[in-house]
Write an enzyme that holds these catalytic residues in place. Structure first.
Site, PDB file in Angstrom:
ATOM      1  N   LYS A  91     114.758  -7.243  47.981  1.00  0.00           N
ATOM      2  CA  LYS A  91     116.419  -8.749  48.490  1.00  0.00           C
ATOM      3  C   LYS A  91     116.303  -9.536  47.742  1.00  0.00           C
ATOM      4  O   LYS A  91     116.854 -10.429  47.337  1.00  0.00           O
ATOM      5  CB  LYS A  91     116.065  -8.841  49.898  1.00  0.00           C
ATOM      6  CG  LYS A  91     117.109  -7.780  50.627  1.00  0.00           C
ATOM      7  CD  LYS A  91     118.242  -7.216  50.548  1.00  0.00           C
ATOM      8  CE  LYS A  91     118.740  -5.895  51.513  1.00  0.00           C
ATOM      9  NZ  LYS A  91     117.903  -4.952  52.012  1.00  0.00           N
ATOM     10  N   GLU A 113     124.221 -12.422  55.640  1.00  0.00           N
ATOM     11  CA  GLU A 113     124.402 -11.598  57.038  1.00  0.00           C
ATOM     12  C   GLU A 113     122.520 -10.851  57.256  1.00  0.00           C
ATOM     13  O   GLU A 113     122.270 -10.791  56.081  1.00  0.00           O
ATOM     14  CB  GLU A 113     125.403 -10.330  56.881  1.00  0.00           C
ATOM     15  CG  GLU A 113     124.780  -9.266  55.699  1.00  0.00           C
ATOM     16  CD  GLU A 113     124.981  -9.610  54.353  1.00  0.00           C
ATOM     17  OE1 GLU A 113     125.815 -10.607  54.262  1.00  0.00           O
ATOM     18  OE2 GLU A 113     124.422  -9.251  53.514  1.00  0.00           O
ATOM     19  N   SER A 378     111.363   0.318  47.971  1.00  0.00           N
ATOM     20  CA  SER A 378     112.378  -0.651  48.397  1.00  0.00           C
ATOM     21  C   SER A 378     111.815  -2.561  49.185  1.00  0.00           C
ATOM     22  O   SER A 378     111.405  -3.058  49.158  1.00  0.00           O
ATOM     23  CB  SER A 378     113.494  -0.488  49.070  1.00  0.00           C
ATOM     24  OG  SER A 378     113.589   0.419  50.039  1.00  0.00           O
TER      25      SER A 378
HETATM   26  C1  LIG Z   1     117.884  -3.750  53.265  1.00  0.00           C
HETATM   27  C2  LIG Z   1     116.977  -2.945  52.602  1.00  0.00           C
HETATM   28  C3  LIG Z   1     116.919  -1.611  51.984  1.00  0.00           C
HETATM   29  C4  LIG Z   1     118.539  -1.389  51.954  1.00  0.00           C
HETATM   30  O1  LIG Z   1     120.049  -2.018  51.831  1.00  0.00           O
HETATM   31  P1  LIG Z   1     119.913  -1.559  50.010  1.00  0.00           P
HETATM   32  O2  LIG Z   1     121.347  -2.625  49.684  1.00  0.00           O
HETATM   33  O3  LIG Z   1     121.177  -0.388  50.374  1.00  0.00           O
HETATM   34  O4  LIG Z   1     119.096  -1.195  49.177  1.00  0.00           O
HETATM   35  C5  LIG Z   1     116.342  -0.583  51.766  1.00  0.00           C
HETATM   36  N1  LIG Z   1     115.078  -1.089  51.698  1.00  0.00           N
HETATM   37  C6  LIG Z   1     114.631  -2.361  52.380  1.00  0.00           C
HETATM   38  C7  LIG Z   1     113.177  -2.156  52.066  1.00  0.00           C
HETATM   39  C8  LIG Z   1     116.150  -2.948  52.604  1.00  0.00           C
HETATM   40  O5  LIG Z   1     115.118  -3.973  52.835  1.00  0.00           O
END
Ligand SMILES: *Cc1c(COP(=O)(O)O)cnc(C)c1O
Length: 393
Positions: A91, A113, A378
């Site tokens: 993010k 948000e 992620s």
């Molecule tokens: C917010 C988040 C997601 C999901 O959001 P995307 O916009 O689909 O990437 C996935 N993994 C993590 C660790 C997140 O914080």
């Protein structure tokens, strides 16, 4: 760079996208479009952003060859380590670039948000860094299940505003953030945490996350002697980490792109957040996309164990890539994600975020033939410890 995406100047990805906004925001969106295009053409913006990505976020994030996991699945599995970024997820890539853009536009106040709290923490972090005021909207349900992130945002000096409408999760927090933006169009910049919202947000956020796949290309060239993998796997909530991981491979048909949606308790049950697989076209939060809805168009409350994937829509880019068959979409259920999280932890010593565990669980559903596979990790699992411990007892 931008034209890599299959998007036209009105913000449509095939049948999806656009900018469905109240009139009071027309000027904001037009100004944003202008400022974004100017920033892209300005090398000093790029340098500011890339310097912070390097020295503040810690990029490039490693591309790690997970040997024990690879052995288990008979393929060569690399993990793109977005979990090692400052604040623990992808993010921050978008939050930094967006906040720099906000500053450039002379805005004083940031709003965001958040679901799992990762985007809220990233925004609160850059607000502190750039000395801006910040309000984060978060559903009550999420505030309860993601306490450590709520405390981090508060320590960083942001106000966390609880949202009590709907099922008190990400969709409801997004509604409130849009409402705030409508009331404060002059001084406020809305940093959207995913590839959703009215054009140009989905394209802009995808571009800000595309640093993920540009690094993957370089890292694979060094490790494998070629710039692309056979398969890229990512989870999708709104779709930003997937958009970033897929970005530079969208035009390369040799690369299989696989997206993992949150199946919840099963996509055949009412307790799911699989918006592409169970949804129909509709308008949510400013764009036309795949949306979980009843026959008469009411949004269905989504459910997922993972707060970051608990959203009834998806970015228009993914709605389009899925519809045209460029991207394969699988639903991963709560229990499959939990199992994948424990598996990665015991094999590789890495505790993944619950969201990322959905991407990891895809490995168990595919057949490999010594393929080179990149899984986008992620985020890290610190925020999910309570769920992990309680659910595996
Ligand atoms: C917010 C988040 C997601 C999901 O959001 P995307 O916009 O689909 O990437 C996935 N993994 C993590 C660790 C997140 O914080």
């Amino acid at each position: 760079m931008k034209e890599i995406l299959p998007v036209n100047e009105k913000g449509y990805y095939g049948d999806f996208g656009g900018a469905y906004i109240p009139e009071i925001l027309f000027k904001n969106i037009a100004d944003l479009n202008d400022a974004y295009n100017e920033a892209l053409a300005d090398p000093s913006f790029d340098k500011q952003w890339k310097d912070l990505l390097k020295d503040y976020v810690g990029r490039p994030s490693p591309l790690y060859h997970a040997k024990r996991l690879s052995e288990l699945y008979g393929s060569k599995i690399y993990l793109k380590r977005e979990d090692l970024n400052h604040t623990g997820a992808h993010k921050i890539n978008n939050a930094i670039a967006s906040a720099l853009l906000a500053k450039r536009m002379g805005k004083k106040r940031l709003i965001a948000e958040t679901g799992a709290g990762q985007h809220g923490v990233a925004t609160a972090t850059v607000a502190a860094l750039l000395d801006m005021e910040c309000v984060v909207y978060m559903g009550e349900t999420d505030i309860q299940r993601q306490q450590p992130n709520v405390q981090r945002m508060r320590m960083l000096g942001s106000e966390v505003r609880p949202v009590t409408s709907g099922n008190r999760t990400l969709k409801d927090a997004t509604n409130e953030a849009i409402r705030d933006w409508c009331c404060n169009p002059k001084d406020t910049f809305y940093i959207i945490g995913s590839t959703v919202g009215p054009h140009p947000y989905p394209a802009m956020v995808a571009y800000f996350q595309s640093v993920i796949s540009s690094e993957i290309k370089e890292q694979l060239l060094e490790k494998e002697g070629r710039e692309y993998p056979d398969v890229v796997i990512a989870c999708i909530g709104g779709g930003s980490n997937a958009a970033g991981a897929f970005y530079h491979f969208i035009g390369n048909d040799k690369v299989r792109l696989i997206a993992a949606e949150a199946g919840g308790e099963g996509k055949e049950t009412p307790r799911t957040a699989a918006s592409i697989l169970t949804g129909r076209p509709g308008v949510l939060h400013g764009s036309r996309t795949m949306l979980m809805q009843t026959d008469d168009g009411q949004v269905i409350e989504p459910y997922s164990i993972s707060a970051g994937l608990d959203y009834p829509g998806v970015g228009p880019l993914h709605a389009h890539l899925a519809k045209t068959g460029r991207e394969e979409v699988l639903a991963i259920n709560d229990d499959e994600a939990l199992k994948a999280a424990y598996q990665l932890t015991s094999l590789e010593g890495i505790i993944p975020a619950l969201e990322s565990s959905h991407a990891l669980a895809v490995l168990d559903k595919l057949k490999f033939n010594n393929d080179i596979v990149v899984v986008n990790l992620s985020g890290r699992g610190d925020k999910d410890m309570e769920t992990y411990i309680n659910r595996m007892k």
